[in-house]
Design a protein around this motif. Structure first.
Motif, PDB file in Angstrom:
ATOM      1  N   LYS A 295      18.745   7.127  37.268  1.00  0.00           N
ATOM      2  CA  LYS A 295      18.116   6.530  37.944  1.00  0.00           C
ATOM      3  C   LYS A 295      16.813   7.040  39.178  1.00  0.00           C
ATOM      4  O   LYS A 295      15.655   6.554  39.500  1.00  0.00           O
ATOM      5  N   GLU A 296      17.436   7.929  39.875  1.00  0.00           N
ATOM      6  CA  GLU A 296      16.702   8.688  40.457  1.00  0.00           C
ATOM      7  C   GLU A 296      15.578   9.286  40.192  1.00  0.00           C
ATOM      8  O   GLU A 296      14.135   9.090  40.361  1.00  0.00           O
ATOM      9  N   PHE A 297      15.684  10.066  38.953  1.00  0.00           N
ATOM     10  CA  PHE A 297      14.598  10.494  37.903  1.00  0.00           C
ATOM     11  C   PHE A 297      13.271   9.161  37.858  1.00  0.00           C
ATOM     12  O   PHE A 297      12.083   9.714  38.260  1.00  0.00           O
ATOM     13  N   ALA A 362      13.577  19.148  38.531  1.00  0.00           N
ATOM     14  CA  ALA A 362      14.363  20.034  38.953  1.00  0.00           C
ATOM     15  C   ALA A 362      15.055  20.112  40.203  1.00  0.00           C
ATOM     16  O   ALA A 362      15.947  20.339  40.354  1.00  0.00           O
ATOM     17  N   GLU A 363      13.929  19.452  41.889  1.00  0.00           N
ATOM     18  CA  GLU A 363      14.741  19.787  42.479  1.00  0.00           C
ATOM     19  C   GLU A 363      15.428  18.369  42.694  1.00  0.00           C
ATOM     20  O   GLU A 363      16.674  18.323  43.720  1.00  0.00           O
ATOM     21  N   ILE A 364      15.212  17.369  41.549  1.00  0.00           N
ATOM     22  CA  ILE A 364      16.147  16.397  41.715  1.00  0.00           C
ATOM     23  C   ILE A 364      17.570  17.048  40.854  1.00  0.00           C
ATOM     24  O   ILE A 364      18.939  16.535  41.697  1.00  0.00           O
ATOM     25  N   GLN A 366      18.822  20.122  40.967  1.00  0.00           N
ATOM     26  CA  GLN A 366      18.811  20.581  42.577  1.00  0.00           C
ATOM     27  C   GLN A 366      19.741  19.482  43.480  1.00  0.00           C
ATOM     28  O   GLN A 366      20.506  20.238  44.259  1.00  0.00           O
ATOM     29  N   SER A 367      19.007  18.605  43.972  1.00  0.00           N
ATOM     30  CA  SER A 367      19.286  17.728  44.601  1.00  0.00           C
ATOM     31  C   SER A 367      21.153  17.000  44.474  1.00  0.00           C
ATOM     32  O   SER A 367      22.002  17.335  45.172  1.00  0.00           O
ATOM     33  N   GLN A 368      21.181  16.809  43.240  1.00  0.00           N
ATOM     34  CA  GLN A 368      22.754  16.278  42.294  1.00  0.00           C
ATOM     35  C   GLN A 368      23.418  16.843  42.860  1.00  0.00           C
ATOM     36  O   GLN A 368      24.490  16.864  42.295  1.00  0.00           O
ATOM     37  N   LEU A 369      22.535  17.967  41.922  1.00  0.00           N
ATOM     38  CA  LEU A 369      24.548  19.174  41.387  1.00  0.00           C
ATOM     39  C   LEU A 369      25.181  19.627  42.857  1.00  0.00           C
ATOM     40  O   LEU A 369      25.666  19.588  43.306  1.00  0.00           O
ATOM     41  N   ALA A 370      24.256  19.189  44.078  1.00  0.00           N
ATOM     42  CA  ALA A 370      24.844  20.327  45.582  1.00  0.00           C
ATOM     43  C   ALA A 370      25.435  18.884  45.841  1.00  0.00           C
ATOM     44  O   ALA A 370      26.448  19.782  46.412  1.00  0.00           O
ATOM     45  N   ALA A 371      25.369  17.641  45.934  1.00  0.00           N
ATOM     46  CA  ALA A 371      26.262  16.670  46.464  1.00  0.00           C
ATOM     47  C   ALA A 371      26.917  16.547  45.702  1.00  0.00           C
ATOM     48  O   ALA A 371      28.691  16.459  45.984  1.00  0.00           O
ATOM     49  N   VAL A 372      27.654  17.410  44.839  1.00  0.00           N
ATOM     50  CA  VAL A 372      29.267  17.970  44.335  1.00  0.00           C
ATOM     51  C   VAL A 372      29.832  19.214  44.116  1.00  0.00           C
ATOM     52  O   VAL A 372      30.733  19.382  43.966  1.00  0.00           O
ATOM     53  N   PHE A 395      20.880  27.872  31.644  1.00  0.00           N
ATOM     54  CA  PHE A 395      20.170  25.892  32.106  1.00  0.00           C
ATOM     55  C   PHE A 395      18.791  26.173  32.156  1.00  0.00           C
ATOM     56  O   PHE A 395      18.141  26.725  32.998  1.00  0.00           O
ATOM     57  N   SER A 396      18.084  24.739  31.645  1.00  0.00           N
ATOM     58  CA  SER A 396      16.989  24.827  31.706  1.00  0.00           C
ATOM     59  C   SER A 396      16.683  22.932  31.747  1.00  0.00           C
ATOM     60  O   SER A 396      17.306  22.372  31.561  1.00  0.00           O
ATOM     61  N   LEU A 397      15.463  22.961  31.669  1.00  0.00           N
ATOM     62  CA  LEU A 397      14.966  21.632  31.844  1.00  0.00           C
ATOM     63  C   LEU A 397      14.152  21.382  29.987  1.00  0.00           C
ATOM     64  O   LEU A 397      13.245  22.751  29.836  1.00  0.00           O
ATOM     65  N   TYR A 398      13.890  20.477  29.377  1.00  0.00           N
ATOM     66  CA  TYR A 398      13.318  20.316  28.564  1.00  0.00           C
ATOM     67  C   TYR A 398      12.672  18.405  28.109  1.00  0.00           C
ATOM     68  O   TYR A 398      12.860  17.438  28.663  1.00  0.00           O
ATOM     69  N   GLY A 399      11.924  18.072  27.726  1.00  0.00           N
ATOM     70  CA  GLY A 399      11.503  17.438  27.407  1.00  0.00           C
ATOM     71  C   GLY A 399      10.124  17.197  26.233  1.00  0.00           C
ATOM     72  O   GLY A 399       9.728  17.994  25.781  1.00  0.00           O
ATOM     73  N   THR A 400      10.454  16.146  25.282  1.00  0.00           N
ATOM     74  CA  THR A 400      10.083  16.256  24.095  1.00  0.00           C
ATOM     75  C   THR A 400       9.212  14.811  23.682  1.00  0.00           C
ATOM     76  O   THR A 400       9.651  14.361  24.052  1.00  0.00           O
TER      77      THR A 400
END
Length: 502
Positions: A295-297, A362-364, A366-372, A395-400
């Motif tokens: 939902k944050e995205f 990427a920043e989202i 980064q923040s969400q994984l930092a929280a865990v 580890f990467s991001l992709y959008g199709t």
């Protein structure tokens, strides 16, 4: 990847100056002129090389295909007037419309289809060979193209549409490098001038099979300038059509422009390589899954135009599987518990998130994984595509932007050789059998939706992908341009008019 397309396309161009070099002349002649500025201006005009990503929408100005996609996402006739399978389902014959020709005068016939498929399968720099593995050979019989398959595959009419098989003149394609600079197709428009990476001018093709329903006389396609100036350019008439980001939509509406919401198959994901530590541990993979708040995205990136998705399809699409919804819902406490069970203390796991350009996603992450308790460092590599498609990243991001064939979308993400599967040759258990059943099921069969959703369910067992959100394609346009058909992922100019220029 949309970010990659933006990174390639956002060249520094003096668009107002370019529009004066022919654009104003065209508009001043009284003809209907489409002035389209694009953030994904084609890097290649050879459809075998450049027919991927979002750029196929612009190449479709020049090239037609055997089939096209209607507003329901189904394959309908284009260059081919009809087709049929043999009884077994391992051969399909396309019957082409008579009397058609490419803009260089060459005939559109079975031989042209055979040449296009052979080139897509064999040309060294083809971006499409992986999409055509079901095709064994093609026989040309006058206006017929007989396609022999390696397996029963009823997806072929969906597959060989506007995205995967845009057909070029075989004569022009004999020199792919020249075709890349001087595209020759049988589509609705003909290129009259091309400045690579910057601008292309086109005129209506009088020999296009449906020319009577093409009401645009000229097209000026330019590479978009800085995103912040696009709306102003639309307001002042430098452009009358532009793809925009969600954060520009409100400004476009306030400027008196229309925002066209084009349905699409877009879906963004986080890509993991389970062949590399720490993702070779299932508990770490699941911990990342539970750490992601989709939902944050949506809230931060889509400005009300997107929705959460945990699948490579938007909700409502035939391949979307409701039974798989929320299999890994947001649960940071469970994420931390799994990491502890895997023997990792907070801050112990350190990951490089490698992407091709700056991206707020990427920043989202980064923040969400930092929280865990997972530390993420964002690294930008402009040559990202090379290690990504070589499966060298962790580890990467992709959008199709999706495919017209749902089976192709699934195999691209979950198949052992899928280009979007960072963990190749891994595939989830049961996926191969499930996708085989999809291919063996005729598209019109009442069982097809359930068979397709079962394949989606099998694919989602994959540990290599975490889907986050989807959003439609947004286009801002002058009110002088009539409404566009809502064909998912495609821009169809059939019946579109531009008022005030005739």
């Amino acid at each position: 990847m949309r970010a990659a397309a933006l990174g390639t396309a956002l060249l520094t161009v003096l668009v107002p100056a370019l529009s004066a070099c022919g654009g104003d002349a065209a508009a001043g002649s009284g003809n209907a002129t489409l002035k389209w500025t694009s953030s994904y201006f084609p890097t290649h005009w050879d459809p075998v090389v450049g027919g991927s990503g979002a750029q196929f929408r612009e190449l479709a100005l020049v090239y037609a295909s055997l089939t096209r996609t209607d507003e329901n996402g189904k394959a309908v006739p284009d260059l081919a007037k009809s087709w049929e399978y043999n009884v077994k389902g391992d051969r399909i014959t396309f019957h082409l419309r008579p009397g058609l020709k490419f803009s260089d005068g060459e005939p559109v016939d079975g031989a042209a289809v055979k040449a296009a498929i052979d080139r897509a399968k064999k040309q060294q720099n083809s971006a499409l060979f992986g999409d055509l593995t079901s095709i064994k050979s093609v026989d040309a019989e006058g206006l017929d193209a007989v396609i022999h398959l390696t397996q029963v595959d009823y997806q072929i009419p969906q597959l060989l549409g506007e995205r995967v098989l845009q057909i070029a003149s075989p004569k022009a394609a004999a020199s792919p490098a020249e075709l890349d600079q001087n595209p020759v197709g049988a589509g609705p428009f003909i290129v009259t001038q091309l400045i690579p990476g910057t601008k292309v001018l086109l005129k209506k093709n009088p020999d296009y099979w449906d020319a009577k329903n093409i009401h645009i006389d000229n097209v000026e396609l330019t590479s978009a300038p800085d995103a912040a100036t696009v709306v102003n350019g639309l307001q002042t008439g430098v452009y009358n059509f532009a793809d925009i980001e969600p954060n520009q939509a409100q400004a476009a509406k306030k400027a008196g422009l229309e925002v066209f919401v084009q349905p699409g198959f877009n879906a963004s994901n986080i890509s993991l390589n389970i062949n590399k530590a720490p993702f070779d541990d299932d508990k770490v993979v699941d911990a990342v899954r539970y750490a992601i708040n989709r939902k944050e995205f949506v809230d931060k990136l889509t400005f009300g135009y997107g929705e959460v998705t945990d699948q490579p399809f938007p909700k409502g699409y035939v391949a979307y599987d409701p039974k798989s919804e929320n299999d890994y819902s947001y649960d940071p406490a469970k994420s931390r518990k799994l990491l502890a069970e895997a023997g990792h203390k907070s801050g112990q796991i350190k990951l490089d998130l490698v992407i091709p350009a700056e991206d707020p996603q990427a920043e989202i992450v980064q923040s969400q994984l930092a929280a865990v308790g997972i530390t993420v460092t964002i690294k930008i590599d402009k040559n990202w595509a090379t290690p990504f498609f070589a499966k060298d990243l962790t580890f990467s991001l992709y959008g199709t932007t999706g495919r017209d064939s749902a089976a192709q979308t699934l195999t691209a993400h979950f198949g052992p050789n899928g280009p979007l599967n960072l963990s190749s040759p891994y595939e989830p258990s049961g996926f191969e059998a499930a996708i085989a059943r999809v291919r063996q099921t005729p598209l019109g069969s009442p069982a097809y939706p359930q068979v397709l959703r079962a394949a989606t369910r099998a694919g989602l067992r994959s540990k290599a992908l975490i889907f986050t959100y989807s959003q439609p394609n947004l286009i801002a346009k002058s009110k002088s341009i009539s409404g566009l058909p809502k064909n998912p992922a495609h821009i169809d100019w059939t019946g579109v008019t531009i008022s005030g220029t005739r």
